[in-house]
Enzyme design. Structure first.
Site, mmCIF file in Angstrom:
data_model
loop_
_atom_site.group_PDB
_atom_site.id
_atom_site.type_symbol
_atom_site.label_atom_id
_atom_site.label_comp_id
_atom_site.label_asym_id
_atom_site.label_seq_id
_atom_site.Cartn_x
_atom_site.Cartn_y
_atom_site.Cartn_z
ATOM 1 C CE1 TYR A 157 -3.738 2.438 0.807
ATOM 2 C CE2 TYR A 157 -2.597 2.936 2.847
ATOM 3 C CZ TYR A 157 -3.601 3.205 1.945
ATOM 4 O OH TYR A 157 -4.481 4.233 2.183
HETATM 5 N N1 LIG Z 1 -9.611 4.892 5.940
HETATM 6 C C1 LIG Z 1 -8.384 5.146 6.340
HETATM 7 O O1 LIG Z 1 -8.044 4.930 7.500
HETATM 8 C C2 LIG Z 1 -7.376 5.746 5.371
HETATM 9 C C3 LIG Z 1 -6.087 6.067 5.827
HETATM 10 C C4 LIG Z 1 -5.176 6.624 4.943
HETATM 11 C C5 LIG Z 1 -5.533 6.851 3.627
HETATM 12 N N2 LIG Z 1 -6.794 6.523 3.189
HETATM 13 C C6 LIG Z 1 -7.121 6.760 1.780
HETATM 14 O O2 LIG Z 1 -8.270 7.587 1.712
HETATM 15 C C7 LIG Z 1 -9.039 7.229 0.561
HETATM 16 C C8 LIG Z 1 -10.472 6.874 0.968
HETATM 17 O O3 LIG Z 1 -10.414 5.812 1.902
HETATM 18 P P1 LIG Z 1 -11.724 5.126 2.513
HETATM 19 O O4 LIG Z 1 -11.306 4.480 3.768
HETATM 20 O O5 LIG Z 1 -12.847 6.071 2.495
HETATM 21 O O6 LIG Z 1 -11.945 3.953 1.431
HETATM 22 P P2 LIG Z 1 -13.294 3.151 1.048
HETATM 23 O O7 LIG Z 1 -12.844 1.792 0.637
HETATM 24 O O8 LIG Z 1 -14.311 3.268 2.128
HETATM 25 O O9 LIG Z 1 -13.820 3.951 -0.224
HETATM 26 C C9 LIG Z 1 -13.051 4.021 -1.386
HETATM 27 C C10 LIG Z 1 -13.979 4.224 -2.557
HETATM 28 O O10 LIG Z 1 -13.153 4.247 -3.739
HETATM 29 C C11 LIG Z 1 -13.781 3.438 -4.716
HETATM 30 N N3 LIG Z 1 -12.760 2.886 -5.628
HETATM 31 C C12 LIG Z 1 -11.747 2.044 -5.304
HETATM 32 N N4 LIG Z 1 -11.053 1.715 -6.398
HETATM 33 C C13 LIG Z 1 -11.642 2.367 -7.444
HETATM 34 C C14 LIG Z 1 -11.400 2.401 -8.827
HETATM 35 N N5 LIG Z 1 -10.412 1.677 -9.382
HETATM 36 N N6 LIG Z 1 -12.203 3.162 -9.616
HETATM 37 C C15 LIG Z 1 -13.220 3.862 -9.065
HETATM 38 N N7 LIG Z 1 -13.506 3.866 -7.757
HETATM 39 C C16 LIG Z 1 -12.726 3.110 -6.948
HETATM 40 C C17 LIG Z 1 -14.490 2.334 -3.945
HETATM 41 O O11 LIG Z 1 -15.541 1.745 -4.713
HETATM 42 C C18 LIG Z 1 -14.984 3.078 -2.720
HETATM 43 O O12 LIG Z 1 -16.288 3.593 -2.874
HETATM 44 C C19 LIG Z 1 -8.322 6.074 -0.118
HETATM 45 O O13 LIG Z 1 -7.472 6.577 -1.122
HETATM 46 C C20 LIG Z 1 -7.503 5.487 1.016
HETATM 47 O O14 LIG Z 1 -6.386 4.774 0.551
HETATM 48 C C21 LIG Z 1 -7.706 5.969 4.036
#
Ligand SMILES: NC(=O)c1ccc[n+]([C@@H]2O[C@H](COP(=O)([O-])OP(=O)(O)OC[C@H]3O[C@@H](n4cnc5c(N)ncnc54)[C@H](O)[C@@H]3O)[C@@H](O)[C@H]2O)c1
Length: 253
Positions: A157
């Site tokens: 990641y």
């Molecule tokens: N949740 C955390 O603790 C955290 C921490 C650090 C970074 N992030 C980053 O923040 C962002 C949002 O995280 P989250 O926890 O809300 O994730 P999540 O999994 O709840 O939501 C991500 C969304 O992105 C969509 N998605 C994924 N791949 C895709 C693709 N190829 N094309 C179109 N849509 C796509 C999914 O369908 C989903 O609706 C992400 O980039 C994640 O890596 C999250």
């Protein structure tokens, strides 16, 4: 709340749920018109209907896999086609397949890079063409604080999100004279529905993620969206090429 993004058009990727939906909500509250994109079409339709109703704004949606070049192009161009411009791109689509590096499969490694890096790369590539014509743009990527602190089981990641951090600095320099700023917001653990589920099913794992955070809790999604809202505004005109952690102090400086 002032409508500081009135007259702005924003594309938010991964907006059907989680942090992306919270960002879409915040930008709508700030007055922006939106293009929301995600793999999840029913989720997008639901989010769009709610935001139009709640914030009296206009929303267009595009469902598809944004690591596919054609889908990314269609999504980004929808902003100008529907609303006449593109001011803000939030590259939020992504998410981790969190496991020890040695336990990944070729497919999970590829998906990790596709989902987190190719989505941001393609969307940014198409967005700058439109933003350069306008001599204005705000690109905000979702990175990860785990790139800085090397969190357990995050190697693959972090490779993808490290790429996003690298894209940020390179693009910021290249487009600085075009009125385009490029920044990354890097959260640590965030209180998404997924995190709530982990806390219920595996409290020890959730506690392990929170143990590195001096404030002692995950971020609320609105706390991440708040930083995105600032970076998306005209007010943030002298902030570019930065990876800004919203992390409760889990890394400092
Ligand atoms: N949740 C955390 O603790 C955290 C921490 C650090 C970074 N992030 C980053 O923040 C962002 C949002 O995280 P989250 O926890 O809300 O994730 P999540 O999994 O709840 O939501 C991500 C969304 O992105 C969509 N998605 C994924 N791949 C895709 C693709 N190829 N094309 C179109 N849509 C796509 C999914 O369908 C989903 O609706 C992400 O980039 C994640 O890596 C999250």
């Amino acid at each position: 709340m002032d409508r500081k993004l009135k007259d702005n058009v924003a594309v938010v990727t991964g907006a059907a749920k989680g942090i992306g939906l919270a960002i879409a909500e915040r930008l709508a509250k700030d007055g922006a018109r939106l293009v929301l994109a995600d793999l999840d079409e029913p989720g997008l339709k639901q989010a769009s209907a709610r935001l139009v109703d709640q914030f009296d704004t206009e929303v267009a949606i595009e469902a598809g896999d944004l690591s596919d070049q054609d889908v990314a192009e269609k999504t980004v161009k929808l902003a100008a086609n529907r609303f006449g411009r593109l001011d803000i791109l939030v590259n939020n689509a992504g998410g981790g397949i969190i496991k020890p590096f040695a336990e990944h499969t070729p497919q999970t490694l590829k998906t990790t890079i596709d989902r987190n890096l190719w989505t941001a790369l393609w969307c940014s590539w198409y967005a700058v063409a439109q933003m350069r014509q306008q001599v204005y743009g705000r690109i905000i990527n979702l990175g990860a604080d785990s790139v800085r602190n090397g969190l357990w089981d995050h190697a693959a990641y972090n490779a993808a999100k490290g790429g996003v951090h690298g894209l940020t600095t390179g693009m910021a320099r290249e487009f600085a004279k075009d009125g385009i700023t490029v920044n990354t917001v890097a959260p640590c653990a965030v209180n998404t529905p997924q995190m709530v589920a982990i806390t219920r099913s595996d409290p020890a794992l959730a506690a392990k993620f929170v143990s590195v955070i001096p404030i002692g809790r995950p971020a609320e999604m609105e706390e991440v969206a708040s930083m995105v809202s600032y970076l998306a505004s005209a007010e943030a005109s002298f902030v570019t090429g930065q990876v800004i952690s919203v992390n409760g102090g889990s890394t400092m400086l």
